[in-house]
Design a protein around this motif. Sequence first.
Motif, PDB file in Angstrom:
ATOM      1  N   UNK A 220       0.477  -0.709  -0.234  1.00 39.33           N
ATOM      2  CA  UNK A 220      -0.018   0.289   0.230  1.00 39.33           C
ATOM      3  C   UNK A 220       1.022   1.118  -0.176  1.00 39.33           C
ATOM      4  N   UNK A 221      -0.059   2.466  -0.396  1.00 43.63           N
ATOM      5  CA  UNK A 221       1.151   3.845   0.171  1.00 43.63           C
ATOM      6  C   UNK A 221       1.697   3.863   1.291  1.00 43.63           C
ATOM      7  N   UNK A 222       1.270   3.166   1.824  1.00 41.54           N
ATOM      8  CA  UNK A 222       1.229   3.390   3.750  1.00 41.54           C
ATOM      9  C   UNK A 222       2.390   2.971   3.735  1.00 41.54           C
ATOM     10  N   UNK A 223       3.030   1.769   2.906  1.00 36.46           N
ATOM     11  CA  UNK A 223       3.605   0.633   3.731  1.00 36.46           C
ATOM     12  C   UNK A 223       5.366   0.884   2.988  1.00 36.46           C
ATOM     13  N   UNK A 224       6.159   0.710   3.842  1.00 37.43           N
ATOM     14  CA  UNK A 224       7.604   1.585   2.930  1.00 37.43           C
ATOM     15  C   UNK A 224       8.324   0.329   2.773  1.00 37.43           C
ATOM     16  N   UNK A 225       9.393   0.415   2.101  1.00 34.68           N
ATOM     17  CA  UNK A 225      10.841  -0.678   1.884  1.00 34.68           C
ATOM     18  C   UNK A 225      10.855  -0.884   2.928  1.00 34.68           C
ATOM     19  N   UNK A 226      11.169   0.153   3.783  1.00 32.14           N
ATOM     20  CA  UNK A 226      12.016  -0.418   5.248  1.00 32.14           C
ATOM     21  C   UNK A 226      11.254  -1.643   6.456  1.00 32.14           C
ATOM     22  N   UNK A 227      10.063  -1.343   6.576  1.00 29.24           N
ATOM     23  CA  UNK A 227       8.564  -2.040   6.885  1.00 29.24           C
ATOM     24  C   UNK A 227       9.209  -3.707   5.998  1.00 29.24           C
ATOM     25  N   UNK A 228       9.219  -3.346   5.119  1.00 28.18           N
ATOM     26  CA  UNK A 228       8.936  -4.659   4.578  1.00 28.18           C
ATOM     27  C   UNK A 228      10.262  -5.564   4.200  1.00 28.18           C
ATOM     28  N   UNK A 229      11.211  -4.503   4.654  1.00 36.72           N
ATOM     29  CA  UNK A 229      12.578  -5.047   4.432  1.00 36.72           C
ATOM     30  C   UNK A 229      13.095  -5.833   5.448  1.00 36.72           C
ATOM     31  N   UNK A 230      11.951  -5.379   7.251  1.00 31.25           N
ATOM     32  CA  UNK A 230      12.991  -5.883   8.414  1.00 31.25           C
ATOM     33  C   UNK A 230      12.089  -6.558   8.324  1.00 31.25           C
ATOM     34  N   UNK A 231      10.347  -7.181   7.884  1.00 30.46           N
ATOM     35  CA  UNK A 231      10.036  -8.049   8.111  1.00 30.46           C
ATOM     36  C   UNK A 231      10.787  -9.276   7.840  1.00 30.46           C
ATOM     37  N   UNK A 232      10.620  -9.068   6.142  1.00 35.42           N
ATOM     38  CA  UNK A 232      11.963  -9.941   5.933  1.00 35.42           C
ATOM     39  C   UNK A 232      12.959 -10.586   7.110  1.00 35.42           C
ATOM     40  N   UNK A 233      13.718 -10.268   7.280  1.00 34.66           N
ATOM     41  CA  UNK A 233      14.272 -10.431   7.967  1.00 34.66           C
ATOM     42  C   UNK A 233      13.834 -10.827   9.486  1.00 34.66           C
ATOM     43  N   UNK A 234      13.140 -10.051   9.548  1.00 37.63           N
ATOM     44  CA  UNK A 234      11.844 -10.825  10.904  1.00 37.63           C
ATOM     45  C   UNK A 234      11.984 -12.084  11.056  1.00 37.63           C
ATOM     46  N   UNK A 235      11.249 -12.635   9.735  1.00 30.88           N
ATOM     47  CA  UNK A 235      10.433 -13.762   8.662  1.00 30.88           C
ATOM     48  C   UNK A 235      12.258 -14.024   8.996  1.00 30.88           C
ATOM     49  N   UNK A 236      12.659 -14.255   8.283  1.00 34.01           N
ATOM     50  CA  UNK A 236      14.017 -14.829   8.346  1.00 34.01           C
ATOM     51  C   UNK A 236      14.487 -15.450   9.324  1.00 34.01           C
ATOM     52  N   UNK A 237      14.390 -14.931  10.614  1.00 34.62           N
ATOM     53  CA  UNK A 237      15.118 -15.557  11.769  1.00 34.62           C
ATOM     54  C   UNK A 237      14.426 -15.778  12.371  1.00 34.62           C
TER      55      UNK A 237
END
Length: 195
Positions: free
Chosen positions: A84-101
Amino acid sequence: MDDKEVLHHYLRLRRADLLAKVDGLGDYDARRPLTPTGTNLLGLVKHVASVQLGYFGEVFGRPSGRDLPWFDDDAAPEADLWLTAEETREQIIELHHFSAAHTDATIEALPLDAVGEVPWWSPERRRVTLQQILVHVCVETAQHLGHADILREQLDGATGRGPDDPNMPQRTPEEWAEHWERIETAARHAEQGAT
């Protein structure tokens, strides 16, 4: 390396390769739809992160505690595949790192024969092992990495793991144009021969 270490190694490689597909891109190019069905680079990252949290969290009784609103009943269609327009690249990258951990912790904590249940699969297929899920998610991640490879090449010509990737032929732009023309000519001749 034992079987679990091998599978985990390949999952880690493909996750890193997928994240690298957004490196160096502006926000618009990283999130804009590049196919008629809306496929986009950050959407693929978001989806793979979400998939990992489901398969290595919920399936094995190890919930991450992370809220994924794009799976809510009132969420927009396929909201796990775009931002969405409100979601940021940084949030999604952080989510991916969280998910990986979270995924890594599950893989490290459980043996390959640990049993889980995939509630979104049909009843006769729901009972799974960690090994089955590791293979499943490796394959799904690699499939989405393939999508990302093609999208990134369409955007700026970047291919594979970068200019030093030994699996990618090193050609000049002129040589690539000649190669493309060779393939195009063969396809046209095949089409003419089929009619």
